[in-house]
Structure formats: C-alpha cells, structure tokens
Design a protein around this motif. Structure first.
Motif, PDB file in Angstrom:
ATOM      1  N   ASP A  52      25.841 -24.313  -0.736  1.00 26.92           N
ATOM      2  CA  ASP A  52      24.405 -24.621  -0.817  1.00 26.92           C
ATOM      3  C   ASP A  52      23.805 -24.988   0.544  1.00 26.92           C
ATOM      4  O   ASP A  52      22.629 -25.341   0.638  1.00 26.92           O
ATOM      5  CB  ASP A  52      24.153 -25.749  -1.825  1.00 26.92           C
ATOM      6  N   GLY A  53      24.636 -24.920   1.593  1.00 26.60           N
ATOM      7  CA  GLY A  53      24.122 -25.216   2.935  1.00 26.60           C
ATOM      8  C   GLY A  53      23.893 -26.697   3.186  1.00 26.60           C
ATOM      9  O   GLY A  53      23.279 -27.070   4.186  1.00 26.60           O
ATOM     10  N   ALA A  54      24.424 -27.549   2.299  1.00 27.58           N
ATOM     11  CA  ALA A  54      24.133 -28.985   2.427  1.00 27.58           C
ATOM     12  C   ALA A  54      24.996 -29.673   3.474  1.00 27.58           C
ATOM     13  O   ALA A  54      24.506 -30.511   4.230  1.00 27.58           O
ATOM     14  CB  ALA A  54      24.306 -29.677   1.071  1.00 27.58           C
ATOM     15  N   VAL A  55      26.288 -29.330   3.523  1.00 22.52           N
ATOM     16  CA  VAL A  55      27.217 -30.113   4.349  1.00 22.52           C
ATOM     17  C   VAL A  55      28.138 -29.199   5.164  1.00 22.52           C
ATOM     18  O   VAL A  55      28.711 -28.248   4.616  1.00 22.52           O
ATOM     19  CB  VAL A  55      28.087 -31.041   3.468  1.00 22.52           C
ATOM     20  N   THR A  56      28.273 -29.522   6.437  1.00 21.04           N
ATOM     21  CA  THR A  56      29.284 -28.885   7.285  1.00 21.04           C
ATOM     22  C   THR A  56      30.325 -29.934   7.622  1.00 21.04           C
ATOM     23  O   THR A  56      29.987 -31.086   7.915  1.00 21.04           O
ATOM     24  CB  THR A  56      28.651 -28.353   8.591  1.00 21.04           C
ATOM     25  N   LEU A  57      31.586 -29.547   7.570  1.00 26.52           N
ATOM     26  CA  LEU A  57      32.691 -30.462   7.864  1.00 26.52           C
ATOM     27  C   LEU A  57      33.351 -30.031   9.170  1.00 26.52           C
ATOM     28  O   LEU A  57      33.723 -28.868   9.322  1.00 26.52           O
ATOM     29  CB  LEU A  57      33.719 -30.420   6.732  1.00 26.52           C
TER      30      LEU A  57
ATOM     31  N   GLY B 169      45.683 -42.403   9.130  1.00 29.67           N
ATOM     32  CA  GLY B 169      45.389 -41.590   7.950  1.00 29.67           C
ATOM     33  C   GLY B 169      44.219 -40.633   8.017  1.00 29.67           C
ATOM     34  O   GLY B 169      43.765 -40.146   6.974  1.00 29.67           O
ATOM     35  N   SER B 170      43.735 -40.302   9.210  1.00 31.11           N
ATOM     36  CA  SER B 170      42.551 -39.426   9.231  1.00 31.11           C
ATOM     37  C   SER B 170      42.871 -37.998   8.773  1.00 31.11           C
ATOM     38  O   SER B 170      41.990 -37.314   8.244  1.00 31.11           O
ATOM     39  CB  SER B 170      41.896 -39.404  10.613  1.00 31.11           C
ATOM     40  N   ASP B 171      44.113 -37.561   8.955  1.00 25.79           N
ATOM     41  CA  ASP B 171      44.455 -36.216   8.465  1.00 25.79           C
ATOM     42  C   ASP B 171      44.335 -36.165   6.940  1.00 25.79           C
ATOM     43  O   ASP B 171      43.866 -35.179   6.369  1.00 25.79           O
ATOM     44  CB  ASP B 171      45.870 -35.822   8.890  1.00 25.79           C
ATOM     45  N   MET B 172      44.763 -37.243   6.309  1.00 29.67           N
ATOM     46  CA  MET B 172      44.653 -37.319   4.848  1.00 29.67           C
ATOM     47  C   MET B 172      43.182 -37.378   4.420  1.00 29.67           C
ATOM     48  O   MET B 172      42.771 -36.740   3.448  1.00 29.67           O
ATOM     49  CB  MET B 172      45.416 -38.547   4.347  1.00 29.67           C
ATOM     50  N   LEU B 173      42.380 -38.128   5.181  1.00 26.57           N
ATOM     51  CA  LEU B 173      40.943 -38.180   4.874  1.00 26.57           C
ATOM     52  C   LEU B 173      40.324 -36.789   4.984  1.00 26.57           C
ATOM     53  O   LEU B 173      39.528 -36.377   4.140  1.00 26.57           O
ATOM     54  CB  LEU B 173      40.219 -39.133   5.826  1.00 26.57           C
ATOM     55  N   ALA B 174      40.705 -36.077   6.040  1.00 21.87           N
ATOM     56  CA  ALA B 174      40.154 -34.732   6.245  1.00 21.87           C
ATOM     57  C   ALA B 174      40.559 -33.809   5.101  1.00 21.87           C
ATOM     58  O   ALA B 174      39.748 -33.003   4.624  1.00 21.87           O
ATOM     59  CB  ALA B 174      40.616 -34.180   7.586  1.00 21.87           C
ATOM     60  N   ALA B 175      41.803 -33.938   4.659  1.00 24.85           N
ATOM     61  CA  ALA B 175      42.272 -33.102   3.542  1.00 24.85           C
ATOM     62  C   ALA B 175      41.472 -33.423   2.278  1.00 24.85           C
ATOM     63  O   ALA B 175      41.089 -32.522   1.523  1.00 24.85           O
ATOM     64  CB  ALA B 175      43.766 -33.332   3.307  1.00 24.85           C
ATOM     65  N   ARG B 176      41.207 -34.715   2.060  1.00 21.07           N
ATOM     66  CA  ARG B 176      40.402 -35.091   0.886  1.00 21.07           C
ATOM     67  C   ARG B 176      38.982 -34.550   0.994  1.00 21.07           C
ATOM     68  O   ARG B 176      38.399 -34.100   0.005  1.00 21.07           O
ATOM     69  CB  ARG B 176      40.352 -36.613   0.754  1.00 21.07           C
ATOM     70  N   ALA B 177      38.425 -34.623   2.192  1.00 21.01           N
ATOM     71  CA  ALA B 177      37.059 -34.118   2.392  1.00 21.01           C
ATOM     72  C   ALA B 177      37.005 -32.616   2.131  1.00 21.01           C
ATOM     73  O   ALA B 177      36.087 -32.115   1.482  1.00 21.01           O
ATOM     74  CB  ALA B 177      36.592 -34.437   3.817  1.00 21.01           C
ATOM     75  N   ARG B 178      38.012 -31.902   2.625  1.00 23.09           N
ATOM     76  CA  ARG B 178      38.047 -30.445   2.401  1.00 23.09           C
ATOM     77  C   ARG B 178      38.107 -30.141   0.910  1.00 23.09           C
ATOM     78  O   ARG B 178      37.430 -29.246   0.405  1.00 23.09           O
ATOM     79  CB  ARG B 178      39.241 -29.815   3.131  1.00 23.09           C
TER      80      ARG B 178
ATOM     81  N   GLN C 258      37.210 -32.158  -1.622  1.00 23.60           N
ATOM     82  CA  GLN C 258      36.001 -32.601  -2.336  1.00 23.60           C
ATOM     83  C   GLN C 258      34.831 -31.648  -2.091  1.00 23.60           C
ATOM     84  O   GLN C 258      34.064 -31.333  -3.011  1.00 23.60           O
ATOM     85  CB  GLN C 258      35.623 -34.021  -1.897  1.00 23.60           C
ATOM     86  N   LEU C 259      34.706 -31.199  -0.854  1.00 23.14           N
ATOM     87  CA  LEU C 259      33.582 -30.316  -0.512  1.00 23.14           C
ATOM     88  C   LEU C 259      33.902 -28.845  -0.793  1.00 23.14           C
ATOM     89  O   LEU C 259      33.013 -27.999  -0.765  1.00 23.14           O
ATOM     90  CB  LEU C 259      33.217 -30.487   0.968  1.00 23.14           C
ATOM     91  N   ARG C 260      35.187 -28.566  -1.009  1.00 20.02           N
ATOM     92  CA  ARG C 260      35.650 -27.191  -1.244  1.00 20.02           C
ATOM     93  C   ARG C 260      35.340 -26.265  -0.083  1.00 20.02           C
ATOM     94  O   ARG C 260      34.861 -25.133  -0.246  1.00 20.02           O
ATOM     95  CB  ARG C 260      35.059 -26.632  -2.536  1.00 20.02           C
ATOM     96  N   ILE C 261      35.592 -26.775   1.092  1.00 18.31           N
ATOM     97  CA  ILE C 261      35.428 -25.975   2.305  1.00 18.31           C
ATOM     98  C   ILE C 261      36.559 -26.329   3.259  1.00 18.31           C
ATOM     99  O   ILE C 261      37.248 -27.327   3.065  1.00 18.31           O
ATOM    100  CB  ILE C 261      34.066 -26.243   3.015  1.00 18.31           C
ATOM    101  N   GLY C 262      36.732 -25.508   4.272  1.00 16.37           N
ATOM    102  CA  GLY C 262      37.719 -25.809   5.303  1.00 16.37           C
ATOM    103  C   GLY C 262      37.064 -26.494   6.480  1.00 16.37           C
ATOM    104  O   GLY C 262      35.845 -26.709   6.500  1.00 16.37           O
ATOM    105  N   ASP C 263      37.885 -26.858   7.470  1.00 18.14           N
ATOM    106  CA  ASP C 263      37.333 -27.385   8.711  1.00 18.14           C
ATOM    107  C   ASP C 263      36.374 -26.345   9.292  1.00 18.14           C
ATOM    108  O   ASP C 263      36.653 -25.155   9.259  1.00 18.14           O
ATOM    109  CB  ASP C 263      38.452 -27.655   9.719  1.00 18.14           C
ATOM    110  N   HIS C 264      35.264 -26.799   9.796  1.00 20.74           N
ATOM    111  CA  HIS C 264      34.201 -25.960  10.364  1.00 20.74           C
ATOM    112  C   HIS C 264      33.439 -25.199   9.280  1.00 20.74           C
ATOM    113  O   HIS C 264      32.597 -24.363   9.591  1.00 20.74           O
ATOM    114  CB  HIS C 264      34.745 -24.947  11.398  1.00 20.74           C
ATOM    115  N   GLY C 265      33.757 -25.493   8.019  1.00 22.70           N
ATOM    116  CA  GLY C 265      33.073 -24.788   6.945  1.00 22.70           C
ATOM    117  C   GLY C 265      31.784 -25.484   6.530  1.00 22.70           C
ATOM    118  O   GLY C 265      31.554 -26.652   6.852  1.00 22.70           O
ATOM    119  N   THR C 266      30.955 -24.741   5.811  1.00 19.29           N
ATOM    120  CA  THR C 266      29.699 -25.267   5.278  1.00 19.29           C
ATOM    121  C   THR C 266      29.662 -24.982   3.781  1.00 19.29           C
ATOM    122  O   THR C 266      30.028 -23.876   3.345  1.00 19.29           O
ATOM    123  CB  THR C 266      28.497 -24.599   5.973  1.00 19.29           C
TER     124      THR C 266
END
Ligand code: FES
Length: 176
Positions: free
Chosen positions: A126-131, A104-113, A115-123
C-alpha cells in the motif's frame, strides 16, 4: 527522433520529454543553478520531493549538468540515500550495527520483516512503510535503536516494535 541539443536543454527541459517528475527535477536544477558541482544537493532535492530519483531522470540531469550518464548514475547508486523506486510514506530504520546487534536488533529486523511482509529495503504494497537497515544511529547507549520518519526510539523491545509498526500500519501514525 532528433536528440535535443545541449545548448537548448541548458535553458529549459525539452518539452517532448515531459513526465510527471520533470517539474521536480527542473526545480532542483534551477535551485542549484544547474551547477555540476551541486549534483549531490540536486539529487537530494529530487529525492526529498519525489521520495526517489527516477531512473529516467538520470540522462536528463546528466544532459543539463553536462555530465555523463555514468557519472550521475554512479552517484545515485553509490549513496544509499538515493532510491530508484519511491520510498513509502513512512520509513522505518532498524540499526544493525554492533552495539544494537549485540542486544537483538537482527531479531527485531526479522520481526519487522515478518510483520510488514516485506524484506529489507522493501515497501509495503500500500506504499505506507519502507523498511531499511541502518548502521549506527548514534544512539548506542540505548540499543537496540530504530527510527520512524527520523524520530529515534531506544531500548526497543519486540513488543514495542510490534506496537509501533501495528499503529503505523493501522493509522499511519506511531501514536497507538
Ligand atoms: S550501533 Fe545502533 S545506534 Fe549505534
């Protein structure tokens, strides 16, 4: 404008090109004695200090090391560790390799994107988190796995992910 001659730039970076990142670049070059063979270590030192390798620094590094811009640019773009824009203050990496993907890591990644409102490799804005995606953290027995600022988390559930990211966004720490 006359380009600085190579001999002069071997000693000190040209004054006319000083920018906020120059001091960090100079420190990295000096630390590795301006050895062309230490290019990767120099880039890592710059990345560690600035959280990225400024594109404008590439010709400066190339000039000092007597390498071509293409050589330095090629190394910067080949290795995923080197970023052309600054990483966030916190870096979340979710494993997307087979073992984690199977649970299920693809699903986790989709949830993270989401929740953080960014894409993979995005920040985040506010500069707080890079995914970032990562391909095996050596923690396959505890899939799905992820890291936050290098700290590894195993058997991550969607709820745990949401809690960790929520705490990170709210407080800048993973302690809820
Ligand atoms: S496949 Fe994810 S930690 Fe190895």
């Amino acid at each position: 404008m006359k380009a600085p001659d190579r001999q002069r730039s071997k000693g000190m970076l040209p004054v006319m090109t000083l920018a906020p990142w120059h001091a960090a670049v100079e420190r990295a070059l000096v630390r590795y004695e301006k050895r062309p063979s230490a290019l990767i270590q120099i880039l890592h030192a710059i990345q560690d200090e600035l959280r990225h390798v400024p594109p404008d620094a590439v010709p400066v590094i190339a000039n000092v090391l007597n390498l071509s811009r293409a050589e330095v640019h090629g190394v910067v773009t080949f290795y995923h560790d080197f970023k052309s824009t600054p990483l966030g203050r916190h870096v979340v990496r979710i494993c997307r390799a087979e073992s984690c993907q199977a649970v299920g890591s693809d699903m986790l990644a989709a949830r993270a994107r989401a929740q953080l409102r960014i894409g993979d490799h995005g920040t985040t804005a506010d500069g707080a988190v890079t995914l970032e995606p990562v391909y095996c953290l050596g923690n396959c027995a505890l899939s799905p796995a992820m890291t936050i600022d290098g700290e590894i988390y195993g058997r991550v559930t969607p709820e745990r992910l949401e809690s960790l990211l929520g705490a990170l966004s709210r407080t800048g720490t993973v302690q809820p």
